[in-house]
Design a protein around this motif. Structure first.
Motif, PDB file in Angstrom:
ATOM      1  N   PHE A 292     -38.926   9.339-116.456  1.00  0.00           N
ATOM      2  CA  PHE A 292     -39.235  10.346-115.445  1.00  0.00           C
ATOM      3  C   PHE A 292     -40.550  11.069-115.760  1.00  0.00           C
ATOM      4  O   PHE A 292     -40.946  11.985-115.042  1.00  0.00           O
ATOM      5  N   ILE A 293     -41.214  10.668-116.827  1.00  0.00           N
ATOM      6  CA  ILE A 293     -42.476  11.306-117.192  1.00  0.00           C
ATOM      7  C   ILE A 293     -43.575  10.801-116.270  1.00  0.00           C
ATOM      8  O   ILE A 293     -43.799   9.592-116.140  1.00  0.00           O
ATOM      9  N   LEU A 294     -44.306  11.716-115.660  1.00  0.00           N
ATOM     10  CA  LEU A 294     -45.415  11.365-114.780  1.00  0.00           C
ATOM     11  C   LEU A 294     -46.755  11.489-115.500  1.00  0.00           C
ATOM     12  O   LEU A 294     -47.616  10.624-115.397  1.00  0.00           O
ATOM     13  N   GLU A 301     -48.820  18.336-118.157  1.00  0.00           N
ATOM     14  CA  GLU A 301     -47.539  17.638-118.199  1.00  0.00           C
ATOM     15  C   GLU A 301     -46.791  17.795-116.871  1.00  0.00           C
ATOM     16  O   GLU A 301     -46.709  18.897-116.317  1.00  0.00           O
ATOM     17  N   SER A 302     -46.292  16.676-116.386  1.00  0.00           N
ATOM     18  CA  SER A 302     -45.484  16.658-115.164  1.00  0.00           C
ATOM     19  C   SER A 302     -44.375  15.636-115.328  1.00  0.00           C
ATOM     20  O   SER A 302     -44.549  14.631-116.021  1.00  0.00           O
ATOM     21  N   TYR A 303     -43.256  15.899-114.664  1.00  0.00           N
ATOM     22  CA  TYR A 303     -42.139  14.963-114.763  1.00  0.00           C
ATOM     23  C   TYR A 303     -41.246  15.083-113.538  1.00  0.00           C
ATOM     24  O   TYR A 303     -41.303  16.076-112.790  1.00  0.00           O
ATOM     25  N   ALA A 326     -35.955  13.368-120.109  1.00  0.00           N
ATOM     26  CA  ALA A 326     -36.872  12.909-119.058  1.00  0.00           C
ATOM     27  C   ALA A 326     -37.606  11.645-119.460  1.00  0.00           C
ATOM     28  O   ALA A 326     -37.896  10.779-118.624  1.00  0.00           O
ATOM     29  N   LYS A 327     -37.898  11.516-120.739  1.00  0.00           N
ATOM     30  CA  LYS A 327     -38.652  10.351-121.215  1.00  0.00           C
ATOM     31  C   LYS A 327     -37.923   9.051-120.919  1.00  0.00           C
ATOM     32  O   LYS A 327     -38.555   8.020-120.643  1.00  0.00           O
ATOM     33  N   ASP A 328     -36.602   9.070-120.940  1.00  0.00           N
ATOM     34  CA  ASP A 328     -35.810   7.845-120.768  1.00  0.00           C
ATOM     35  C   ASP A 328     -35.358   7.605-119.335  1.00  0.00           C
ATOM     36  O   ASP A 328     -34.694   6.599-119.067  1.00  0.00           O
ATOM     37  N   GLY A 329     -35.689   8.496-118.414  1.00  0.00           N
ATOM     38  CA  GLY A 329     -35.275   8.310-117.034  1.00  0.00           C
ATOM     39  C   GLY A 329     -33.780   8.160-116.916  1.00  0.00           C
ATOM     40  O   GLY A 329     -33.007   8.962-117.456  1.00  0.00           O
ATOM     41  N   THR A 330     -33.331   7.101-116.241  1.00  0.00           N
ATOM     42  CA  THR A 330     -31.889   6.816-116.169  1.00  0.00           C
ATOM     43  C   THR A 330     -31.521   5.668-117.101  1.00  0.00           C
ATOM     44  O   THR A 330     -30.446   5.075-116.970  1.00  0.00           O
ATOM     45  N   LYS A 331     -32.439   5.372-118.028  1.00  0.00           N
ATOM     46  CA  LYS A 331     -32.212   4.281-118.980  1.00  0.00           C
ATOM     47  C   LYS A 331     -31.139   4.686-119.978  1.00  0.00           C
ATOM     48  O   LYS A 331     -31.158   5.798-120.512  1.00  0.00           O
ATOM     49  N   ALA A 332     -30.212   3.780-120.235  1.00  0.00           N
ATOM     50  CA  ALA A 332     -29.179   4.017-121.241  1.00  0.00           C
ATOM     51  C   ALA A 332     -29.700   3.598-122.607  1.00  0.00           C
ATOM     52  O   ALA A 332     -30.708   2.900-122.723  1.00  0.00           O
TER      53      ALA A 332
END
Length: 965
Positions: A292-294, A301-303, A326-332
C-alpha cells in the motif's frame, strides 16, 4: 592456405582498465545512446565493442617476432603503448562520433591491413583476400541489439548484421542500414515549434545543418508530433484530468492549496481483485495488493489505507509515516501468491487465485491516482469519474498469440493471463492500436511531402532496396513503429510503481514476465515515461549518433546456415545457453511491430510469432528435458561456430563474447558452469583454437561487490583462430606439463601487470582461462589415462588450480587454510594445533607473529582492524605475508593510500607475496560467497597503483618484480 597472419593486438595485450571503466560508465548514459532506439536484452557496451574490433584488426607491434623475425622489444613496447592511448581515447563516450579520434583509429586499421596485404601479396589468394585498397567487410551473425555491427561501421568497415529474430533485425536496420541510406537529407515534414529554454524556435533553426541522420531524425520528430496530436484528439477523453474538490480536502487538508485546480494524471494505480473465498463475503471482489506504499521519499511519504464498512470497502490516501502493515498491502506472510481478505482476514491461497484467474474472474480496483503538481507528484484517492473512465475504452484489436507457459524468470500464465492481449487493459489497447494505426497513416503523408519537396520516387520500398520517397517514408515509419513499441513497455498491466522514485517501472524491469498484483496504468499523454512523445524524443536523439559513412546490410538469417560471413571480419555475441529466452520475450514487442511494419517488411513479419524452433537457447521446456536442451544447444552452437571457423577472413581472429556470471564460479572447478562448459565445448568442437581470452566489465554494476548475484557479471571475449588441420593429440600428463610451463608466467603477468594493466581479482579466474585453454585448444585432443578425450570441464579444473598454488611462508599457509575453514570465526584450539603442525608452524609461533588470538580453548584469526596501528615491520622478527597484507589493508582503510604506500616501502621483500595473497583470498571469498570479506581485498587491488606510487615516493626503489606490479 599458408597465409601469413600477423598476431593482432587483441591476441597479445589490451588496456583492460580503460575499457572496463568506459564500459561501466556507458551503462548510465541514456540520452543519445543508440540502445534507446528499442529495448534489447544483454547488449554489449559500445565502448567494449569498439575496442575489441579495433584491437582485432590492428597488428601487434611485435608481430614480426611471431613470424619468426627479429624485433626490437623496447620499440614494440613503445608502439604498443601508443596503440593503448588510441584505445583509451576511442572508448570514451564523448568520442563516440569524434571524427579526429576515429580518423586516427581508422588510420591504424588501414596501416595494419596494408602490412598484412604486403606480407601476402605473392599468395595465389592475394587478389581476392588481400586488396590493399579495400578493407574486408564485417559480419555479426548473432546481431541482437546491434552494438557490434554498429561499432564496426563506425570504424570504417562495411557492416553486415544478421539474426533469426525479426525484432533484432528491425533494431539493426534502424541502427546501421537506414541512417547511411538517407544521410544528408533535409527534412520534408511541416515544421513544428520546439522548446529551446524559455523560447520556442522553428525546427528549421534548431540545427546548423542536416548532415548525417539529423534530417531523418527531425522528420521522425515532426511526424511523431503529428501522430501524438491526432491520437490525443481521438482518444484524449479516456485520460481525464483530476480536480481537487472540497470533499477531497475534508479528508486531506494538505490538498487545500489546490482546491478547484485540475491536474494531469501521471498514472492510475490498480490492485488486481478476486472474489473473497469467505462465503460470507463471496459477493465482494477483494484486492490483491503487494503493497500500500505509494511514496517512500523522505518528506513525501504517502500510502493507501483501505476503509472497511461492513461487507464493502474503499481506498483512501494518507500522507506521512505509513501505518503498520502498509508495506505488505494485503499480502500474507510467506512467499508466493498468498493474500488475505481485506474484509474478513480470511487467507487467500495462490491456488485459489490461479483458479479465479483461469476462470476469467480476476478483476482490478483503482487504489490511487498519481497527479503532476506544481511542486512534484502527489497522490489522490480514487474518484468515481476515474474509476469509470476506462469503461469507455472499446478496443477494436488485440494482439493474438500465446505467452509461453514456461519462461526463465517466471511468468504470469498460471493466473489466466495466457495471451499477449491479456497483458493490457482495454484503455491501453485502445491507445496502442490508435498509435499503431497512425503509423500507417503517417507513411503516405511522409511520401507525399517528400515528393512535394523534390525527392525522386523510384516506387521501391525499403525491402526492395529503394532510396526514393517511398523508401524514405517507410524509413520514418520504422522509427515511429519503434516509438510505439517503446511506449508498449510502459503500457501493460505488468508495469509496477516505484515508491522510492515516484515513477513507473517498465514491463521488462527484468528479463521475464512475472505476475504483478498492483500495477500502474500510465497516461500516454502525460509528458512522462510512457508518453509516446517521450519515446519519440529518445529515438530522435539516438538516430544522429549512428555512423555517417559506411553502408550497412541487415538480413534475417540462421547463424547455423548463413553464408554472409565468407571472408569477413567476425565479432559476435551469441546467446548464453539458457540465461535469456530472447524469442519468448520479444514476442511481446513483435505482435505490435508486426501490426505496423508487415506492409514494409512482409517477409520479415510473415509469421505470427518470432521463430523459436531454431533459436540457440537451451530451454528444457521446448526440448523435453535438460539433457535434450543441452544437446540441442551444443549441436546448434557447434554448427554456427563451425560456420564461422570455415568462412571467416584468414587474416583476422574471430572474437566471441560470453557473458559470464559470478554465480557460475561457485564449484570445485572454479570458473565453470554447464552453460560455460557447453559453449566452450561448442567453440572447440567447431574447429577453433583459442589465442586469448579477455574478461571485460560489460554489465551494469548495481552493487559494489554483489557476490552471489549477477551484479558483477563480466563478458569473456574469446579470441579464436581455426585450429591447424594437422594438430596433434597429447596425453593428460603432457598437457599438465605444458600448463606447468605456461600458467605460472601468465598468472604473474596478470597479477603484476606486465604488458597489460593488472587484472582485477574479480576477473582473475576468468582471465587465467585464456592461456590455459590456448594450450588445451591447440591440440586435436587431450587423452586421459584410459584413452578417452579430456572434457572441457576437466581442463577447466586443471587450469583453475593454478590460482591457489602460490608458495607462502608456513604461517601464511596456516592462516589460509584456517580462513577457508572458519573465516573470522573461532575454532577449537586442538584443531588449530594439528593444522599448525601440518603446515610447519605452531600456535605459539602464530601468536608471536601477531596473526591469531587464542583463549578459552579456542582460536581465531585477527582481522585487519585489530592489527596494531604502531606496527613496525623493521622491528618485527616474524612477518608472515598474511600479517603484511592485513597491516597494509589496515593502513589503507584507516590512513589512506599514502600511508599504505609508506608502509609498503618498509617491507619491499613482501610485495610479490602480498599481491599473490590478495588474489588468492579474493578468489576464495568469491567462491564462498563472502561479500564483505572480499571487499577489503578487492579495494586493496583497486588502490594498488596509488599505493605503489606512494611507496616509490617514499624512497622505495624495490626489486624489478615490485616495479612490474
Amino acid at each position: 592456405m599458408n597465409i601469413k597472419t600477423p598476431k593482432k593486438l587483441i591476441e597479445v595485450a589490451l588496456p583492460l582498465d580503460a575499457i572496463n571503466a568506459a564500459a561501466a560508465r556507458e551503462k548510465s548514459i541514456r540520452h543519445g545512446h543508440p540502445s534507446t532506439l528499442h529495448l534489447w536484452w544483454a547488449r554489449r557496451p559500445l565502448a567494449a565493442a569498439r575496442a575489441v574490433i579495433f584491437a582485432q584488426m590492428v597488428n601487434d607491434p611485435g608481430y614480426e617476432r611471431h613470424l619468426g623475425r627479429g624485433v626490437n622489444k623496447e620499440k614494440a613496447a613503445v608502439e604498443r603503448e601508443r596503440l593503448f592511448k588510441i584505445i583509451e581515447e576511442l572508448v570514451q563516450w564523448e568520442n563516440t562520433n569524434n571524427e579526429e579520434v576515429l580518423a586516427r583509429a581508422k588510420a591504424e586499421i588501414w596501416k595494419s591491413w596494408r602490412e598484412t596485404c604486403e606480407l601476402n601479396k605473392g599468395h595465389p589468394e592475394a587478389v581476392k583476400l588481400f586488396n590493399p585498397e579495400k578493407l574486408p567487410g564485417f559480419h555479426d551473425p548473432f546481431a541482437g541489439g546491434g552494438a557490434l555491427p554498429l561499432e564496426a561501421q563506425r570504424l570504417g568497415l562495411e557492416s553486415y548484421a544478421s539474426d533469426l529474430n525479426p525484432v533484432a533485425v528491425t533494431i539493426n536496420k534502424a541502427m546501421i542500414e537506414i541512417p547511411p541510406k538517407f544521410a544528408g537529407r533535409v527534412p520534408v515534414g511541416p515544421e513544428i515549434a520546439i522548446d529551446k529554454g524559455s523560447k520556442k524556435r522553428a525546427t528549421r533553426d534548431a540545427f546548423e545543418d542536416w548532415s548525417g541522420a539529423q534530417g531523418l531524425a527531425e522528420d521522425v520528430r515532426r511526424y511523431g508530433a503529428w501522430m501524438r496530436e491526432q491520437a490525443q484528439q481521438r482518444i484524449g477523453h479516456l485520460y481525464p484530468q483530476i480536480e481537487v474538490t472540497a470533499e477531497m480536502i475534508a479528508e486531506r487538508p494538505d490538498l487545500a492549496q489546490y482546491q478547484g485546480e485540475k491536474f494531469t494524471v501521471i498514472a492510475w494505480l490498480w490492485a488486481r481483485t478476486v472474489k473473497s473465498p469467505n462465503p460470507a463475503f463471496s459477493h465482494a471482489e477483494v484486492p490483491l495488493a503487494g503493497t500500500f506504499i505509494l511514496s517512500s521519499k523522505a518528506g513525501k511519504e504517502s500510502y493507501v489505507e483501505p476503509v472497511v464498512d461492513g461487507d464493502n470497502y474503499r481506498f483512501t490516501v494518507k500522507v506521512g509515516t505509513p501505518a503498520v502493515g502498509a508495506k505488505d498491502g494485503t499480502k500474507a506472510a510467506g512467499r508466493g501468491a498468498n493474500f488475505r481478505c481485506v474484509l474478513s482476514q480470511t487467507p487467500i491461497s495462490g491456488d485459489y487465485i490461479k483458479e479465479e484467474g483461469k476462470a476469467g474472474r480476476m478483476g482490478a480496483r483503482l487504489m490511487a491516482i498519481v497527479a503532476e503538481g506544481p511542486r512534484g507528484r502527489f497522490y489522490i484517492a480514487p474518484t468515481s469519474e476515474h474509476e469509470v473512465a476506462p469503461e469507455h475504452a472499446d478496443p477494436n484489436w488485440r494482439p493474438n498469440g500465446d505467452i509461453p507457459t514456461r519462461m526463465t524468470g517466471g511468468n504470469c500464465t498460471p493466473y489466466g493471463m495466457t495471451t499477449w492481449g491479456d497483458l493490457f487493459t482495454p484503455r491501453q489497447l485502445v491507445a496502442l492500436t490508435t498509435l499503431s494505426d497512425l503509423v500507417q497513416e503517417a507513411i503516405p503523408r511522409v511520401r507525399e511531402d517528400a515528393i512535394a519537396s523534390g525527392m525522386i520516387d523510384d516506387g521501391l520500398g525499403l525491402d526492395q532496396g529503394g532510396r526514393g520517397a517511398t523508401a524514405y517514408a517507410q524509413a520514418v515509419g520504422v522509427y515511429l513503429s519503434l516509438s510505439v513499441d517503446k511506449a508498449t513497455d510502459y503500457n501493460s498491466t505488468l508495469v509496477t510503481w516505484s515508491p522510492t522514485r515516484d515513477q513507473a517501472k517498465t514491463t521488462f524491469a527484468r528479463q521475464a514476465l512475472p505476475m504483478v498484483w498492483d500495477f500502474a496504468e500510465i497516461n500516454t499523454f502525460a509528458g512522462a515515461a510512457g508518453d509516446i512523445a517521450i519515446s519519440i524524443e529518445g529515438i530522435v536523439k539516438a538516430v544522429p549518433s549512428t555512423p555517417r559513412c559506411q553502408p550497412g546490410t541487415v538480413v534475417q538469417n540462421d547463424a547455423q546456415t548463413q553464408v554472409i560471413s565468407r571472408d569477413k571480419v567476425i565479432s559476435t555475441d551469441p546467446p548464453y545457453y539458457d540465461n535469456i529466452g530472447y524469442a519468448d520475450l520479444s514476442d511481446f514487442f513483435y505482435v505490435w511491430l508486426r501490426r505496423s511494419l508487415r506492409p514494409v517488411f512482409p517477409n520479415l513479419y510473415a509469421t505470427l510469432a518470432v521463430p523459436k524452433t531454431d533459436e540457440l537457447v537451451a530451454t528444457p521446456h521446448r526440448h523435453g528435458s535438460k539433457d535434450k536442451a543441452e544437446a540441442f544447444f551444443l549441436d546448434g552452437m557447434t554448427a554456427a561456430m563451425h560456420n564461422l571457423a570455415t568462412q571467416s577472413h584468414p587474416g583476422f581472429p574471430v572474437t566471441i563474447y560470453y557473458a559470464f556470471k559470478q554465480s557460475e564460479t561457485k564449484d570445485e572447478a572454479g570458473t565453470s558452469s554447464t552453460g560455460w562448459e557447453t559453449f566452450l565445448a561448442a567453440v572447440l568442437k567447431a574447429g577453433f583454437a583459442l589465442s586469448g581470452t579477455w574478461p571485460m566489465r560489460t554489465e551494469r554494476e548495481s552493487r559494489a561487490i554483489g557476490i552471489g548475484t549477477n551484479a558483477l557479471a563480466s563478458s569473456i571475449v574469446l579470441v579464436c583462430r581455426p585450429r591447424a588441420s594437422d594438430a596433434l593429440t597429447i596425453s593428460r600428463r603432457e598437457f599438465i606439463r605444458e600448463l606447468n610451463a605456461t600458467l605460472p608466467d601468465a598468472l604473474l603477468d596478470m597479477t603484476r601487470g606486465g604488458i597489460n594493466s593488472p587484472v582485477a581479482p574479480v576477473d582473475l579466474s576468468q582471465a587465467i582461462i585464456g592461456p590455459g585453454m590456448e594450450v588445451f585448444s591447440k591440440y586435436s585432443g587431450v587423452l586421459e589415462a584410459d584413452g578417452s578425450r579430456m572434457s572441457v570441464r576437466s581442463a577447466l579444473q586443471l587450469i583453475n588450480r593454478f590460482i591457489g598454488e602460490d608458495d607462502f611462508d608456513h604461517d601464511t599457509q596456516f592462516c589460509l587454510a584456517w580462513f577457508e575453514q572458519h573465516g573470522w570465526a573461532e575454532g577449537r584450539y586442538g584443531d588449530a594445533d594439528v593444522l599448525a603442525r601440518a603446515k610447519g608452524t605452531s600456535v605459539g609461533g602464530l601468536s608471536e607473529a601477531g596473526v591469531v588470538e587464542s583463549a578459552s580453548g579456542n582460536l581465531r584469526l585477527l582481522k585487519w582492524a585489530e592489527m596494531p596501528r604502531d606496527w613496525s615491520p623493521e622491528n618485527d622478527s616474524r612477518v608472515p605475508v598474511w600479517e603484511a597484507l592485513h597491516q597494509l589493508i589496515r593502513a589503507l582503510n584507516q590512513e589512506g593510500e599514502t600511508a599504505a604506500g609508506q608502509l609498503l616501502a618498509r617491507m619491499p621483500d613482501k610485495t610479490a607475496g602480498i599481491t599473490a595473497l590478495t588474489y588468492r583470498l579474493y578468489t576464495l571469498c568469491e567462491r564462498q560467497g563472502w561479500a564483505e570479506e572480499a571487499r577489503a581485498f578487492n579495494e586493496l587491488q583497486g588502490a594498488w597503483t596509488g599505493i605503489e606510487q606512494a611507496s616509490q615516493d617514499a624512497g622505495h626503489i624495490g626489486s624489478q618484480a615490485a616495479l612490474d606490479i
